[in-house]
Design an enzyme around this catalytic site. Structure first.
Site, PDB file in Angstrom:
ATOM      1  N   ASP A 204      41.822 -48.837 -19.621  1.00 43.39           N
ATOM      2  CA  ASP A 204      42.850 -48.559 -18.617  1.00 43.39           C
ATOM      3  C   ASP A 204      44.023 -49.528 -18.708  1.00 43.39           C
ATOM      4  OD1 ASP A 204      43.890 -47.106 -16.424  1.00 43.39           O
ATOM      5  OD2 ASP A 204      43.120 -48.579 -15.005  1.00 43.39           O
ATOM      6  N   SER A 226      54.258 -46.230 -10.639  1.00 42.14           N
ATOM      7  CA  SER A 226      53.219 -45.538 -11.396  1.00 42.14           C
ATOM      8  C   SER A 226      51.854 -45.780 -10.777  1.00 42.14           C
ATOM      9  CB  SER A 226      53.212 -45.999 -12.862  1.00 42.14           C
ATOM     10  OG  SER A 226      52.813 -47.363 -12.943  1.00 42.14           O
ATOM     11  N   GLN A 278      44.311 -39.803 -19.894  1.00 43.58           N
ATOM     12  CA  GLN A 278      44.620 -40.192 -18.519  1.00 43.58           C
ATOM     13  C   GLN A 278      45.917 -39.540 -18.083  1.00 43.58           C
ATOM     14  OE1 GLN A 278      46.223 -44.261 -16.966  1.00 43.58           O
ATOM     15  NE2 GLN A 278      43.994 -44.420 -16.880  1.00 43.58           N
TER      16      GLN A 278
END
Length: 286
Positions: A204, A226, A278
């Site tokens: 991530d 974001s 993602q």
């Protein structure tokens, strides 16, 4: 005083607090929100504690609410299936009694397959070419954002070495393909499940930044808002998360305030060990 390296295994570790119930915490209580990779890694670790045989081969995660770094994370594991070859777990991460992340994890005991293929590893220089001492020799070094320089500080659980450094100072990447070398900062125990959880944590790190590469922008830009919406990952081959791994990232689409990022993760000798996808919310401040 010299900063010591942070043990990623200690960050992912959890305390059992009941039947299929575990408690974790965020190591950075001063942050605005809990790092998504931390919750993914800890959720996987909780699920692994409930499976007797097999290793995770995939995860699918939805981020529901932002987490508070000052509040403990409670992980509730549901045992959905235990078959001959596959097991399935659902893990809900909670704070103050409310769900903040939901993760589905599938385990496979492993078997011999009739088919074997993989994409070829991108041809990029090795991690030694992007060490801090090499980076400091480049003319753009003084212009790099402080957060990028922090990649090279020792007090981080994951070492990061970006390949396309120029994109942090406005260089546009026309095809949107960017690469980063990464590895756990300290040696991890010889537990394959732990290495999978560690890689889930690291997956991530700046993945959505691939969305910005085409524009010569980064998520560190103060004009960008974001946040991750969902995260999926598939594990293909054995690896060690404390060895250098190449994270090859791209963004095939951005629209309607959302951006999609994909990644392939390779060992130094070219084995494809994991795939990642993602989608996140990516918008400009107004």
């Amino acid at each position: 005083m010299q900063k010591s390296r942070i043990d990623l295994a200690a960050i992912i570790d959890l305390d059992p607090v009941g039947i299929d119930l575990f408690r974790g915490k965020s190591p950075n209580a001063s942050e605005q929100r809990v790092f998504g990779g931390l919750v993914i890694g800890q959720a996987m670790f909780a699920a692994c504690r409930t499976v007797k045989a097999g290793l995770p081969h995939s995860l699918h995660c939805y981020f529901i609410h932002s987490g508070d770094p000052q509040v403990p994370l409670i992980y509730k594991v549901e045992r959905l299936r235990d078959g001959k070859s596959y097991s399935t777990r659902r893990v809900t991460a909670m704070q103050r009694g409310s769900a903040i992340v939901s993760v589905m994890i599938s385990f496979h005991k492993g078997e011999e397959g009739a088919f074997e293929h993989q994409d070829k590893m991108p041809d990029v220089p090795g991690p030694e070419h992007f060490a801090a001492e090499e980076l400091s020799k480049q003319s753009l070094y003084p212009d790099l954002p402080e957060i990028v320089r922090r990649y090279y500080e020792p007090d981080r659980p994951v070492e990061l070495r970006p390949v396309e450094i120029g994109r942090y100072v406005g260089q546009e990447i026309e095809d949107g393909r960017v690469h980063m070398w990464m590895k756990a900062a300290t040696k991890l125990p010889d537990d394959p499940a732990l290495h999978i959880c560690a890689l889930a944590y690291a997956s991530d790190l700046s993945l959505l930044d691939a969305v910005m590469a085409r524009y010569g922008r980064t998520l560190f830009d103060g004009r960008i808002l974001s946040g991750s919406l969902d995260h999926a990952m598939w594990f293909h081959r054995p690896f060690r998360a404390d060895d250098w791994l190449l994270y090859a990232k791209e963004s095939p689409s951005a629209q309607s305030g959302r951006g999609l990022a994909r990644g392939l993760i390779f060992t130094r000798d070219g084995a494809l060990v994991a795939s990642v996808a993602q989608e996140g919310s990516v918008r400009e401040r107004r």
